[in-house]
Design a protein around this motif. Structure first.
Motif, PDB file in Angstrom:
ATOM      1  N   ALA A 184      48.490  -1.464  64.420  1.00  0.00           N
ATOM      2  CA  ALA A 184      48.001  -2.594  63.621  1.00  0.00           C
ATOM      3  C   ALA A 184      46.581  -2.334  63.120  1.00  0.00           C
ATOM      4  CB  ALA A 184      48.052  -3.885  64.434  1.00  0.00           C
ATOM      5  N   THR A 185      45.745  -1.794  63.974  1.00  0.00           N
ATOM      6  CA  THR A 185      44.363  -1.499  63.587  1.00  0.00           C
ATOM      7  C   THR A 185      44.336  -0.482  62.447  1.00  0.00           C
ATOM      8  OG1 THR A 185      43.603  -1.975  65.829  1.00  0.00           O
ATOM      9  CG2 THR A 185      42.135  -0.661  64.432  1.00  0.00           C
ATOM     10  N   CYS A 186      45.091   0.593  62.589  1.00  0.00           N
ATOM     11  CA  CYS A 186      45.138   1.623  61.539  1.00  0.00           C
ATOM     12  C   CYS A 186      45.674   1.062  60.223  1.00  0.00           C
ATOM     13  CB  CYS A 186      46.005   2.798  61.985  1.00  0.00           C
ATOM     14  SG  CYS A 186      45.286   3.771  63.304  1.00  0.00           S
ATOM     15  N   TRP A 187      46.702   0.248  60.307  1.00  0.00           N
ATOM     16  CA  TRP A 187      47.341  -0.289  59.101  1.00  0.00           C
ATOM     17  C   TRP A 187      46.581  -1.458  58.489  1.00  0.00           C
ATOM     18  CZ3 TRP A 187      52.672  -0.630  61.957  1.00  0.00           C
ATOM     19  CH2 TRP A 187      53.192   0.669  62.124  1.00  0.00           C
ATOM     20  N   GLY A 188      45.575  -1.996  59.194  1.00  0.00           N
ATOM     21  CA  GLY A 188      44.861  -3.172  58.703  1.00  0.00           C
ATOM     22  C   GLY A 188      45.691  -4.431  58.839  1.00  0.00           C
ATOM     23  N   SER A 189      46.624  -4.428  59.768  1.00  0.00           N
ATOM     24  CA  SER A 189      47.529  -5.570  59.967  1.00  0.00           C
ATOM     25  C   SER A 189      46.928  -6.579  60.930  1.00  0.00           C
ATOM     26  CB  SER A 189      48.859  -5.103  60.571  1.00  0.00           C
ATOM     27  OG  SER A 189      49.511  -4.172  59.747  1.00  0.00           O
ATOM     28  N   ASP A 190      47.180  -7.865  60.679  1.00  0.00           N
ATOM     29  CA  ASP A 190      46.907  -8.865  61.701  1.00  0.00           C
ATOM     30  C   ASP A 190      47.845  -8.545  62.859  1.00  0.00           C
ATOM     31  OD1 ASP A 190      45.145 -10.141  60.005  1.00  0.00           O
ATOM     32  OD2 ASP A 190      46.578 -11.683  59.399  1.00  0.00           O
ATOM     33  N   PHE A 191      47.400  -8.797  64.079  1.00  0.00           N
ATOM     34  CA  PHE A 191      48.230  -8.476  65.234  1.00  0.00           C
ATOM     35  C   PHE A 191      48.553  -9.733  66.016  1.00  0.00           C
ATOM     36  CE2 PHE A 191      48.952  -7.327  69.656  1.00  0.00           C
ATOM     37  CZ  PHE A 191      49.981  -6.421  69.500  1.00  0.00           C
ATOM     38  N   HIS A 192      49.810  -9.861  66.429  1.00  0.00           N
ATOM     39  CA  HIS A 192      50.221 -10.982  67.275  1.00  0.00           C
ATOM     40  C   HIS A 192      50.959 -10.440  68.488  1.00  0.00           C
ATOM     41  CE1 HIS A 192      51.301 -15.086  68.335  1.00  0.00           C
ATOM     42  NE2 HIS A 192      52.456 -14.569  68.712  1.00  0.00           N
ATOM     43  N   ASP A 193      50.455 -10.765  69.679  1.00  0.00           N
ATOM     44  CA  ASP A 193      51.095 -10.403  70.936  1.00  0.00           C
ATOM     45  C   ASP A 193      52.120 -11.482  71.264  1.00  0.00           C
ATOM     46  OD1 ASP A 193      51.845  -9.933  73.578  1.00  0.00           O
ATOM     47  OD2 ASP A 193      49.793  -9.832  74.337  1.00  0.00           O
ATOM     48  N   ALA A 194      53.397 -11.126  71.225  1.00  0.00           N
ATOM     49  CA  ALA A 194      54.479 -12.084  71.479  1.00  0.00           C
ATOM     50  C   ALA A 194      54.730 -12.290  72.971  1.00  0.00           C
ATOM     51  CB  ALA A 194      55.750 -11.621  70.786  1.00  0.00           C
ATOM     52  N   GLY A 195      53.928 -11.632  73.827  1.00  0.00           N
ATOM     53  CA  GLY A 195      54.103 -11.795  75.272  1.00  0.00           C
ATOM     54  C   GLY A 195      55.325 -11.059  75.779  1.00  0.00           C
ATOM     55  N   ASP A 196      55.956 -11.617  76.792  1.00  0.00           N
ATOM     56  CA  ASP A 196      57.130 -11.026  77.432  1.00  0.00           C
ATOM     57  C   ASP A 196      58.348 -11.310  76.556  1.00  0.00           C
ATOM     58  OD1 ASP A 196      59.157 -10.134  79.064  1.00  0.00           O
ATOM     59  OD2 ASP A 196      58.816 -11.614  80.645  1.00  0.00           O
TER      60      ASP A 196
ATOM     61  N   ASP B 225      58.030  -4.500  75.409  1.00  0.00           N
ATOM     62  CA  ASP B 225      58.916  -3.729  74.529  1.00  0.00           C
ATOM     63  C   ASP B 225      59.115  -2.345  75.139  1.00  0.00           C
ATOM     64  OD1 ASP B 225      60.184  -2.282  72.491  1.00  0.00           O
ATOM     65  OD2 ASP B 225      59.063  -3.300  70.913  1.00  0.00           O
ATOM     66  N   ARG B 226      60.358  -1.983  75.387  1.00  0.00           N
ATOM     67  CA  ARG B 226      60.638  -0.696  76.029  1.00  0.00           C
ATOM     68  C   ARG B 226      60.391   0.488  75.092  1.00  0.00           C
ATOM     69  NH1 ARG B 226      65.223  -3.155  74.574  1.00  0.00           N
ATOM     70  NH2 ARG B 226      66.900  -2.000  73.564  1.00  0.00           N
ATOM     71  N   PHE B 227      60.213   0.233  73.792  1.00  0.00           N
ATOM     72  CA  PHE B 227      60.038   1.318  72.831  1.00  0.00           C
ATOM     73  C   PHE B 227      58.602   1.524  72.367  1.00  0.00           C
ATOM     74  CE2 PHE B 227      64.481  -0.168  72.030  1.00  0.00           C
ATOM     75  CZ  PHE B 227      65.105   0.913  72.616  1.00  0.00           C
ATOM     76  N   CYS B 228      57.684   0.667  72.816  1.00  0.00           N
ATOM     77  CA  CYS B 228      56.289   0.810  72.391  1.00  0.00           C
ATOM     78  C   CYS B 228      55.382   0.012  73.319  1.00  0.00           C
ATOM     79  CB  CYS B 228      56.118   0.322  70.954  1.00  0.00           C
ATOM     80  SG  CYS B 228      54.487   0.631  70.249  1.00  0.00           S
ATOM     81  N   SER B 229      54.332   0.637  73.787  1.00  0.00           N
ATOM     82  CA  SER B 229      53.368  -0.086  74.618  1.00  0.00           C
ATOM     83  C   SER B 229      52.548  -1.024  73.733  1.00  0.00           C
ATOM     84  CB  SER B 229      52.431   0.889  75.334  1.00  0.00           C
ATOM     85  OG  SER B 229      51.552   1.504  74.403  1.00  0.00           O
ATOM     86  N   LEU B 230      52.031  -2.056  74.342  1.00  0.00           N
ATOM     87  CA  LEU B 230      51.198  -3.003  73.596  1.00  0.00           C
ATOM     88  C   LEU B 230      49.951  -2.302  73.055  1.00  0.00           C
ATOM     89  CD1 LEU B 230      51.297  -5.976  72.782  1.00  0.00           C
ATOM     90  CD2 LEU B 230      49.874  -6.484  74.758  1.00  0.00           C
ATOM     91  N   GLU B 231      49.395  -1.383  73.823  1.00  0.00           N
ATOM     92  CA  GLU B 231      48.198  -0.656  73.383  1.00  0.00           C
ATOM     93  C   GLU B 231      48.472   0.159  72.119  1.00  0.00           C
ATOM     94  OE1 GLU B 231      48.000  -1.946  77.395  1.00  0.00           O
ATOM     95  OE2 GLU B 231      49.460  -0.537  76.562  1.00  0.00           O
ATOM     96  N   ARG B 232      49.626   0.825  72.078  1.00  0.00           N
ATOM     97  CA  ARG B 232      49.966   1.595  70.872  1.00  0.00           C
ATOM     98  C   ARG B 232      50.224   0.682  69.687  1.00  0.00           C
ATOM     99  NH1 ARG B 232      49.454   6.867  69.442  1.00  0.00           N
ATOM    100  NH2 ARG B 232      51.591   7.074  68.707  1.00  0.00           N
ATOM    101  N   ALA B 233      50.867  -0.455  69.945  1.00  0.00           N
ATOM    102  CA  ALA B 233      51.109  -1.408  68.856  1.00  0.00           C
ATOM    103  C   ALA B 233      49.783  -1.908  68.284  1.00  0.00           C
ATOM    104  CB  ALA B 233      51.961  -2.567  69.355  1.00  0.00           C
ATOM    105  N   VAL B 234      48.831  -2.210  69.140  1.00  0.00           N
ATOM    106  CA  VAL B 234      47.500  -2.635  68.675  1.00  0.00           C
ATOM    107  C   VAL B 234      46.864  -1.519  67.855  1.00  0.00           C
ATOM    108  CG1 VAL B 234      45.156  -3.207  69.434  1.00  0.00           C
ATOM    109  CG2 VAL B 234      47.115  -4.330  70.509  1.00  0.00           C
ATOM    110  N   ASP B 235      47.020  -0.277  68.308  1.00  0.00           N
ATOM    111  CA  ASP B 235      46.484   0.866  67.575  1.00  0.00           C
ATOM    112  C   ASP B 235      47.122   0.969  66.184  1.00  0.00           C
ATOM    113  OD1 ASP B 235      44.987   3.336  67.257  1.00  0.00           O
ATOM    114  OD2 ASP B 235      46.870   4.398  67.641  1.00  0.00           O
TER     115      ASP B 235
END
Length: 185
Positions: free
Chosen positions: A144-156, A132-142
């Motif tokens: 999700a962690t803060c929000w208490g969300s389940d996280f799914h990596d959709a890959g490329d 995703d050009r608008f968000c790194s995977l690491e930030r997305a995981v961060d």
């Protein structure tokens, strides 16, 4: 919870979702799907977007599940504290942008900073892409962690939008179904 037991509020991101976007297709396919229109898609104002979401939640007569893409994910995160003890039962969040650390995010979206860090008061799933050009995977995981969300990596999968080839997006619909199965009416 069954889809037919809830009002599914579909919340597009900056610029709205075009006719071939998976959100438009889901709105047509889901019997209880409602496509939510914002006042201004190209010059978003955080308070207006949050108020629109809140108004539609309050007008719903059944439990609500939010389906947000891109900038609307941040609008949901900002609105979440106000939606505690409401009809919202869950949120399916896709491709959250990072207006704090990503210079590719549109200047008009920077008003949605800072990104809220409090847990969401309802179950949620955040789906993000490693490309995703608008968000790194690491930030997305961060997020999700803060929000208490389940996280799914959709890959490329790019920004998981029409431009990245996600028209009908059946994989997303399967993830959404899994979230719905976890929710109670």
């Amino acid at each position: 919870m069954k889809v037919s037991e809830a009002d599914i509020l579909i919340l597009p991101g900056l610029g709205n979702s075009g006719r071939g976007h998976w959100q438009r297709r889901w709105a047509e396919r889901l019997s209880s799907g409602q496509f939510i229109e914002q006042k201004n898609w190209d010059k978003p104002k955080l308070e207006e977007w949050v108020a629109t979401i809140e108004r539609h939640v309050m007008m719903s007569t059944r439990p609500v599940v939010l389906v947000a893409h891109s900038l609307s994910v941040l609008a949901v995160a900002h609105a979440a504290a106000r939606m505690a003890d409401t009809k919202v039962r869950g949120a399916f969040l896709v491709a959250a942008p990072d207006p704090e650390l990503n210079s590719k995010v549109a200047r008009t979206a920077r008003a949605f900073s800072p990104v809220p860090r409090d847990p969401l008061p309802f179950p949620s799933m955040l789906v993000s892409s490693s490309t995703d050009r608008f968000c790194s995977l690491e930030r997305a995981v961060d997020f999700a962690t803060c929000w208490g969300s389940d996280f799914h990596d959709a890959g490329d999968a790019g920004h998981i939008d029409e431009e990245s080839g996600h028209g009908p997006w059946p994989e997303g619909l399967l993830m959404f179904t899994r979230l719905m199965q976890r929710l109670r009416a």
